[in-house]
Structures are given as structure tokens and as C-alpha cells.
Scaffold this motif. Sequence first.
Motif, mmCIF file in Angstrom:
data_model
loop_
_atom_site.group_PDB
_atom_site.id
_atom_site.type_symbol
_atom_site.label_atom_id
_atom_site.label_comp_id
_atom_site.label_asym_id
_atom_site.label_seq_id
_atom_site.Cartn_x
_atom_site.Cartn_y
_atom_site.Cartn_z
ATOM 1 N N LEU A 88 0.744 -1.423 0.074
ATOM 2 C CA LEU A 88 -0.024 -0.069 -0.097
ATOM 3 C C LEU A 88 0.787 1.278 0.005
ATOM 4 C CD1 LEU A 88 -2.911 -0.818 2.566
ATOM 5 C CD2 LEU A 88 -3.081 -0.579 0.108
ATOM 6 N N GLY A 89 1.940 1.287 0.540
ATOM 7 C CA GLY A 89 3.108 2.310 0.564
ATOM 8 C C GLY A 89 3.019 2.805 1.890
ATOM 9 N N ALA A 90 3.854 3.775 1.993
ATOM 10 C CA ALA A 90 3.978 4.410 3.428
ATOM 11 C C ALA A 90 3.902 5.848 3.451
ATOM 12 C CB ALA A 90 5.244 3.871 4.435
ATOM 13 N N ARG A 91 3.054 6.575 3.606
ATOM 14 C CA ARG A 91 3.044 8.121 3.377
ATOM 15 C C ARG A 91 3.981 8.669 3.967
ATOM 16 N NH1 ARG A 91 -2.993 9.368 4.363
ATOM 17 N NH2 ARG A 91 -2.873 8.461 2.117
ATOM 18 N N ARG A 92 4.528 8.720 5.369
ATOM 19 C CA ARG A 92 5.684 9.351 5.676
ATOM 20 C C ARG A 92 7.009 9.031 4.862
ATOM 21 N NH1 ARG A 92 8.420 12.722 6.484
ATOM 22 N NH2 ARG A 92 9.554 13.002 8.490
ATOM 23 N N LEU A 93 7.286 7.812 4.628
ATOM 24 C CA LEU A 93 8.181 7.675 3.863
ATOM 25 C C LEU A 93 8.200 8.301 2.325
ATOM 26 C CD1 LEU A 93 9.387 3.988 4.589
ATOM 27 C CD2 LEU A 93 9.943 6.075 5.598
ATOM 28 N N ASN A 94 7.015 8.199 1.688
ATOM 29 C CA ASN A 94 6.758 8.629 0.395
ATOM 30 C C ASN A 94 7.212 10.285 0.642
ATOM 31 O OD1 ASN A 94 6.035 6.301 -0.704
ATOM 32 N ND2 ASN A 94 4.139 6.610 -0.378
ATOM 33 N N GLU A 95 6.738 10.968 1.579
ATOM 34 C CA GLU A 95 6.648 12.345 1.746
ATOM 35 C C GLU A 95 8.308 12.674 1.912
ATOM 36 O OE1 GLU A 95 2.401 13.322 3.306
ATOM 37 O OE2 GLU A 95 4.043 13.113 4.546
ATOM 38 N N ASP A 145 21.613 0.184 -3.940
ATOM 39 C CA ASP A 145 22.766 0.007 -2.839
ATOM 40 C C ASP A 145 22.230 0.401 -1.586
ATOM 41 O OD1 ASP A 145 25.474 0.113 -4.769
ATOM 42 O OD2 ASP A 145 24.205 1.614 -5.316
ATOM 43 N N LEU A 146 21.225 0.966 -1.249
ATOM 44 C CA LEU A 146 20.685 1.195 -0.061
ATOM 45 C C LEU A 146 19.211 1.144 -0.019
ATOM 46 C CD1 LEU A 146 21.102 2.145 3.104
ATOM 47 C CD2 LEU A 146 20.748 4.365 2.258
ATOM 48 N N VAL A 147 18.452 0.366 1.002
ATOM 49 C CA VAL A 147 17.014 0.461 0.825
ATOM 50 C C VAL A 147 16.550 1.294 2.098
ATOM 51 C CG1 VAL A 147 15.112 -1.136 1.532
ATOM 52 C CG2 VAL A 147 17.187 -1.952 -0.107
ATOM 53 N N VAL A 148 15.405 2.046 1.864
ATOM 54 C CA VAL A 148 14.711 2.641 2.785
ATOM 55 C C VAL A 148 13.240 1.998 3.146
ATOM 56 C CG1 VAL A 148 13.896 4.946 3.825
ATOM 57 C CG2 VAL A 148 15.963 5.003 2.554
ATOM 58 N N ALA A 149 12.748 1.571 4.116
ATOM 59 C CA ALA A 149 11.722 1.000 4.054
ATOM 60 C C ALA A 149 11.079 0.735 5.453
ATOM 61 C CB ALA A 149 11.952 -0.491 3.648
ATOM 62 N N ARG A 150 9.817 0.199 5.755
ATOM 63 C CA ARG A 150 9.152 -0.150 6.968
ATOM 64 C C ARG A 150 9.987 -1.483 7.382
ATOM 65 N NH1 ARG A 150 7.195 4.121 9.106
ATOM 66 N NH2 ARG A 150 5.328 4.925 8.211
ATOM 67 N N ALA A 151 9.148 -2.024 8.191
ATOM 68 C CA ALA A 151 9.792 -3.370 8.756
ATOM 69 C C ALA A 151 8.879 -4.432 9.044
ATOM 70 C CB ALA A 151 10.873 -3.009 10.073
ATOM 71 N N GLY A 152 8.172 -4.726 8.082
ATOM 72 C CA GLY A 152 7.208 -5.668 7.997
ATOM 73 C C GLY A 152 7.997 -6.762 7.205
ATOM 74 N N GLY A 153 7.273 -7.865 6.826
ATOM 75 C CA GLY A 153 7.498 -9.171 6.407
ATOM 76 C C GLY A 153 8.651 -8.782 4.988
ATOM 77 N N SER A 154 8.512 -7.780 4.482
ATOM 78 C CA SER A 154 9.371 -7.455 3.359
ATOM 79 C C SER A 154 10.840 -7.377 3.625
ATOM 80 C CB SER A 154 8.881 -6.484 2.435
ATOM 81 O OG SER A 154 8.687 -5.331 3.304
ATOM 82 N N VAL A 155 11.184 -7.241 4.785
ATOM 83 C CA VAL A 155 12.383 -7.017 5.214
ATOM 84 C C VAL A 155 13.345 -8.107 4.957
ATOM 85 C CG1 VAL A 155 12.276 -7.790 7.844
ATOM 86 C CG2 VAL A 155 13.842 -6.034 7.052
ATOM 87 N N TRP A 156 12.535 -9.305 5.051
ATOM 88 C CA TRP A 156 13.223 -10.601 4.849
ATOM 89 C C TRP A 156 13.732 -10.765 3.263
ATOM 90 C CZ3 TRP A 156 15.629 -13.298 8.267
ATOM 91 C CH2 TRP A 156 14.982 -13.291 9.505
ATOM 92 N N GLU A 157 12.925 -10.138 2.295
ATOM 93 C CA GLU A 157 13.282 -9.758 0.973
ATOM 94 C C GLU A 157 14.574 -9.070 0.839
ATOM 95 O OE1 GLU A 157 9.615 -9.451 -1.581
ATOM 96 O OE2 GLU A 157 8.717 -9.603 0.429
ATOM 97 N N VAL A 158 14.729 -7.799 1.593
ATOM 98 C CA VAL A 158 15.792 -7.012 1.386
ATOM 99 C C VAL A 158 17.116 -7.900 2.051
ATOM 100 C CG1 VAL A 158 16.955 -4.819 2.631
ATOM 101 C CG2 VAL A 158 14.432 -4.987 2.109
#
Length: 244
Positions: A88-95, A145-158
Motif C-alpha cells: 500500500l505504501g507508507a505516506r511518511r516515507l513517500n513524503e 545500494d541502500l533500501v529505505v523501508a518499513r520493517a514488515g515481512g518484506s525486510v526478509w526480501e531485503v
Amino acid sequence: MVLAAGLLRIPAALTEADAHLGLANRLAAPVARKVFLAFPIEGLKGPKYRVVGRPIPAGSQPADRGEARKAFGLPEDGRAVLVFGGSLGARRLNEAALEAWADAGPPVLHIAGERDFETLDGPMRTDYVLLPFTDDFGAALSAVDLVVARAGGSVWEVAAAGKPALLVPYPDATADHQTANARYFEREGGAVVVTEGELDLKRQAEELLADEGRLERMATAMRSLAHPDAAAVVAEELIALATA
């Protein structure tokens, strides 16, 4: 369902994606034969519990870096950043990403999520690629080279991609599980964790990008934490349960 299986003596297994056992799994665990954990959880040991990481989709497997950059229209050279906030995205990170780099900065691949995409003002440069989503998340990870993200399940893909991460846990997640997830990767050296209140994305990300040695150490840590064979391990265990 797990209770019904137990009453019928049908083996049941559970999976836990976060760094603490959720309520449903706490209730079902005494009846289940096997519990697959994404993270080590204190007090959950013994033959019933196995830490396997989290299975990742086939589309998240790593790809060739050069081909991935070409596919997303990123320049061949220069350290690049991936920003994403889940499906769905993360509004705070998008902004924060657009505030930091819409006009100037490193190459950016920004997957904003379909919820917010139409409301965002597009960047003013060609090496900032803004998308609502991608079906090829493995290539997206491989391109940067660097990922900025939340820390849900997709962190395992990172982790499977071996990418250093700047993690900003969603503050309203149930039982603050995203913070627990993020801190695990931070303790092991693969991530830097900042709260939304502490977020100063341009400074924090560019400090990491400028430190090649630190990025390499973080990438090594992420690879060491990954469980790319998680799906196969779970499948083998399930077959063993069914045929015991």
C-alpha cells in the motif's frame, strides 16, 4: 482450525512472521506440532520451534544489477536508493523521499504504493524513478545500494538481496512488532533503525551512502541473516509431518 485438527489428531503447523508471537499463534501453539519462526524468539525453543526466516516470493529473487538498472531506467553508475513502504505504501516515507531528493541527490527508485501514488508530486529529474508498484521486486532490490523501508515481512526480501537498510518502523503496528523486527536486523549489523520522529532522510541516508566500508559490512550482515531456502525448509517439514 488448529484446535479442530488437534482433536482429529491431524498434525498442524504455524508460521510466525514477526519477532514476537502474535495472539492467534500464542493460543494455537500448544496444539500445533510445529511452529516456524521468522526470528529467534526468547523462550521458544525445542523440537516444536524452528527458526526458518520467512519464505520470499519467486519474484523477489535477486537479479543481475546492470539489467535491473536498465529495466528501471536508472543510471549505470552511482550508488542508488530504493524507497518502498509495502504493497500500500507508507505516506511518511513517500513524503520524506520526495522532500529529500525530488530536485537533487543520488539515483532513486521509489515504489510509492498505489494508495498514495496519484497524490504525490513527481520528481524533477530523470534519475528519480517514481512508480506505484512493481511485479519485479527482486530486480528493484538488485538495482540499488541502500533500501529505505518499513520493517514488515518484506525486510526478509531485503536480507535475501543482501542490501543494507535504513528501517523506519510503522509506529502503530500491532504490539509495535515492526520495531522488534527492525531492531533484530540492527543488532546484527545489517540495518540502521530510526523512528518517524527521528527521521532526517537526506542526512541519514546520504551518510550511509558515503561510507562504502560500512555499506559493505551491512550488506555482509544482511546476507548472513537471510534464509533464502525458507520455503523449501518449511515444505520439507510439512511433508515429514504429513507422512509421519
